[in-house]
Design a protein around this motif. Structure first.
Motif, PDB file in Angstrom:
ATOM      1  N   GLN A  33       0.838  -1.201   0.000  1.00  0.00           N
ATOM      2  CA  GLN A  33       0.000   0.000   0.000  1.00  0.00           C
ATOM      3  C   GLN A  33       0.875   1.254   0.000  1.00  0.00           C
ATOM      4  O   GLN A  33       0.605   2.217  -0.723  1.00  0.00           O
ATOM      5  CB  GLN A  33      -0.919   0.003   1.215  1.00  0.00           C
ATOM      6  N   SER A  34       1.931   1.241   0.796  1.00  0.00           N
ATOM      7  CA  SER A  34       2.845   2.385   0.847  1.00  0.00           C
ATOM      8  C   SER A  34       3.560   2.572  -0.476  1.00  0.00           C
ATOM      9  O   SER A  34       3.728   3.705  -0.943  1.00  0.00           O
ATOM     10  CB  SER A  34       3.862   2.204   1.977  1.00  0.00           C
ATOM     11  N   LEU A  35       3.975   1.479  -1.108  1.00  0.00           N
ATOM     12  CA  LEU A  35       4.626   1.578  -2.416  1.00  0.00           C
ATOM     13  C   LEU A  35       3.681   2.202  -3.438  1.00  0.00           C
ATOM     14  O   LEU A  35       4.099   3.011  -4.273  1.00  0.00           O
ATOM     15  CB  LEU A  35       5.103   0.203  -2.891  1.00  0.00           C
ATOM     16  N   GLY A  36       2.404   1.843  -3.380  1.00  0.00           N
ATOM     17  CA  GLY A  36       1.421   2.435  -4.290  1.00  0.00           C
ATOM     18  C   GLY A  36       1.298   3.937  -4.086  1.00  0.00           C
ATOM     19  O   GLY A  36       1.270   4.703  -5.056  1.00  0.00           O
ATOM     20  N   ARG A  37       1.238   4.363  -2.828  1.00  0.00           N
ATOM     21  CA  ARG A  37       1.147   5.800  -2.538  1.00  0.00           C
ATOM     22  C   ARG A  37       2.409   6.534  -2.980  1.00  0.00           C
ATOM     23  O   ARG A  37       2.342   7.626  -3.551  1.00  0.00           O
ATOM     24  CB  ARG A  37       0.896   6.031  -1.046  1.00  0.00           C
ATOM     25  N   LEU A  38       3.569   5.939  -2.713  1.00  0.00           N
ATOM     26  CA  LEU A  38       4.837   6.564  -3.106  1.00  0.00           C
ATOM     27  C   LEU A  38       4.939   6.690  -4.624  1.00  0.00           C
ATOM     28  O   LEU A  38       5.433   7.698  -5.135  1.00  0.00           O
ATOM     29  CB  LEU A  38       6.021   5.762  -2.553  1.00  0.00           C
ATOM     30  N   THR A  39       4.454   5.695  -5.340  1.00  0.00           N
ATOM     31  CA  THR A  39       4.461   5.727  -6.803  1.00  0.00           C
ATOM     32  C   THR A  39       3.525   6.817  -7.313  1.00  0.00           C
ATOM     33  O   THR A  39       3.895   7.600  -8.198  1.00  0.00           O
ATOM     34  CB  THR A  39       4.057   4.356  -7.375  1.00  0.00           C
ATOM     35  N   GLU A  40       2.323   6.892  -6.739  1.00  0.00           N
ATOM     36  CA  GLU A  40       1.354   7.912  -7.155  1.00  0.00           C
ATOM     37  C   GLU A  40       1.893   9.324  -6.939  1.00  0.00           C
ATOM     38  O   GLU A  40       1.623  10.223  -7.729  1.00  0.00           O
ATOM     39  CB  GLU A  40       0.052   7.755  -6.365  1.00  0.00           C
ATOM     40  N   ARG A  41       2.658   9.521  -5.874  1.00  0.00           N
ATOM     41  CA  ARG A  41       3.205  10.841  -5.551  1.00  0.00           C
ATOM     42  C   ARG A  41       4.511  11.136  -6.288  1.00  0.00           C
ATOM     43  O   ARG A  41       5.093  12.200  -6.124  1.00  0.00           O
ATOM     44  CB  ARG A  41       3.410  10.952  -4.041  1.00  0.00           C
ATOM     45  N   GLY A  42       4.979  10.188  -7.098  1.00  0.00           N
ATOM     46  CA  GLY A  42       6.192  10.399  -7.885  1.00  0.00           C
ATOM     47  C   GLY A  42       7.480  10.304  -7.091  1.00  0.00           C
ATOM     48  O   GLY A  42       8.524  10.762  -7.549  1.00  0.00           O
ATOM     49  N   LEU A  43       7.420   9.668  -5.911  1.00  0.00           N
ATOM     50  CA  LEU A  43       8.617   9.534  -5.083  1.00  0.00           C
ATOM     51  C   LEU A  43       9.401   8.271  -5.406  1.00  0.00           C
ATOM     52  O   LEU A  43      10.587   8.178  -5.095  1.00  0.00           O
ATOM     53  CB  LEU A  43       8.241   9.578  -3.598  1.00  0.00           C
ATOM     54  N   VAL A  44       8.737   7.300  -6.013  1.00  0.00           N
ATOM     55  CA  VAL A  44       9.430   6.094  -6.486  1.00  0.00           C
ATOM     56  C   VAL A  44       8.949   5.791  -7.903  1.00  0.00           C
ATOM     57  O   VAL A  44       7.841   6.163  -8.297  1.00  0.00           O
ATOM     58  CB  VAL A  44       9.210   4.853  -5.576  1.00  0.00           C
ATOM     59  N   ASP A  45       9.797   5.135  -8.650  1.00  0.00           N
ATOM     60  CA  ASP A  45       9.469   4.647  -9.990  1.00  0.00           C
ATOM     61  C   ASP A  45       9.415   3.135  -9.927  1.00  0.00           C
ATOM     62  O   ASP A  45      10.144   2.516  -9.154  1.00  0.00           O
ATOM     63  CB  ASP A  45      10.533   5.083 -11.001  1.00  0.00           C
ATOM     64  N   VAL A  46       8.562   2.556 -10.747  1.00  0.00           N
ATOM     65  CA  VAL A  46       8.440   1.099 -10.773  1.00  0.00           C
ATOM     66  C   VAL A  46       8.849   0.577 -12.143  1.00  0.00           C
ATOM     67  O   VAL A  46       8.523   1.165 -13.164  1.00  0.00           O
ATOM     68  CB  VAL A  46       7.015   0.642 -10.380  1.00  0.00           C
TER      69      VAL A  46
END
Length: 88
Positions: free
Chosen positions: A42-55
């Motif tokens: 869930q945290s990875l999803g939020r971080l991705t949505e906010r542009g803080l991580v790339d997948v």
């Protein structure tokens, strides 16, 4: 300490999948901060949505694609700001 910042801290060292992040949590900080698999994803999803991580999706034969997460420059900046901020 926010779970999202802990994840950014791990990803700051190397790209990891959600499964690999869970293993890192269990081997290092589980004794004082447990995190279950669903919280991490869930945290990875939020971080991705906010542009803080790339997948990055890596194709696998006979298995679902593997998702590897990389910290983005915005994630590095957010992590540095959080680390430099006042203690709660």
């Amino acid at each position: 300490m926010s779970l999202e910042f802990a994840i950014l801290g791990f990803l700051n060292y190397l790209p990891l999948s959600g499964y690999d992040l869970k293993k890192r949590f269990d081997k290092s900080i589980r004794h004082f901060w447990p995190a279950d698999q669903s919280q991490i994803y869930q945290s990875l999803g939020r971080l991705t949505e906010r542009g803080l991580v790339d997948v990055e999706e890596i194709a696998q034969t006979g298995r679902p694609n593997r998702k590897v997460y990389h910290i983005a420059e915005a994630g590095r900046a957010a992590l540095r700001a959080w680390l430099a901020g006042p203690l709660p």
